[in-house]
Motif scaffolding. Structure first.
Motif, PDB file in Angstrom:
ATOM      1  N   GLN A  31      -4.230  -3.636  10.929  1.00  6.25           N
ATOM      2  CA  GLN A  31      -5.038  -4.696  10.322  1.00  6.25           C
ATOM      3  C   GLN A  31      -4.797  -6.038  11.018  1.00  6.25           C
TER       4      GLN A  31
ATOM      5  N   ARG B 277       2.213   0.962   9.579  1.00  5.37           N
ATOM      6  CA  ARG B 277       1.193   1.222  10.594  1.00  5.37           C
ATOM      7  C   ARG B 277      -0.137   0.600  10.188  1.00  5.37           C
ATOM      8  N   ASP B 278      -0.536   0.778   8.936  1.00  5.86           N
ATOM      9  CA  ASP B 278      -1.802   0.217   8.447  1.00  5.86           C
ATOM     10  C   ASP B 278      -1.812  -1.308   8.534  1.00  5.86           C
TER      11      ASP B 278
ATOM     12  N   THR C 291       0.814  -1.214   0.000  1.00  9.30           N
ATOM     13  CA  THR C 291       0.000   0.000   0.000  1.00  9.30           C
ATOM     14  C   THR C 291       0.847   1.263   0.000  1.00  9.30           C
TER      15      THR C 291
ATOM     16  N   THR D 252       3.521   4.890   7.151  1.00  8.29           N
ATOM     17  CA  THR D 252       2.073   4.680   7.022  1.00  8.29           C
ATOM     18  C   THR D 252       1.691   3.260   6.597  1.00  8.29           C
ATOM     19  N   PRO D 253       2.296   2.668   5.562  1.00 12.66           N
ATOM     20  CA  PRO D 253       1.911   1.296   5.198  1.00 12.66           C
ATOM     21  C   PRO D 253       2.183   0.284   6.310  1.00 12.66           C
TER      22      PRO D 253
END
Length: 94
Positions: free
Chosen positions: A76, A71-72, A12, A68-69
């Motif tokens: 999840q 963390r995402d 991502t 950010t990716p």
């Protein structure tokens, strides 16, 4: 072909350039495999070391865009767990 953890988490990633999106996964894979090492020690050769330095020198490679990716993906993974422990160990060896 199976993906390693860095490639999977960075699917991502959106640094505004596909080449940077690919490079971030490679850099994080190398640094993640050798967390206590310097960039030259973690990379496989001079060309890869210079590519890592060029990546970090790019204005699109900010703390936010790189993290950010990860963390995402972490959030999840946490969604399926009723309890998540965030353990920190500050032990150091000299």
């Amino acid at each position: 072909m199976t993906m390693n953890w860095a490639e999977e988490e960075m699917q991502t990633a959106d640094l505004g350039d596909e080449r940077l999106n690919v490079r971030v996964a490679k850099v994080l894979e190398r640094l993640g495999a050798h967390p206590g090492s310097s960039i030259p020690a973690a990379c496989r050769g001079w060309a890869e070391t210079m590519a890592a330095y060029r990546f970090f020198d790019n204005e699109k490679a900010t703390f936010e865009t790189v993290l950010t990716p990860h963390r995402d993906a972490t959030l999840q993974r946490m969604e399926c767990c009723p309890v998540v422990l965030l353990v920190q160990d500050t032990t150091e060896f000299d």
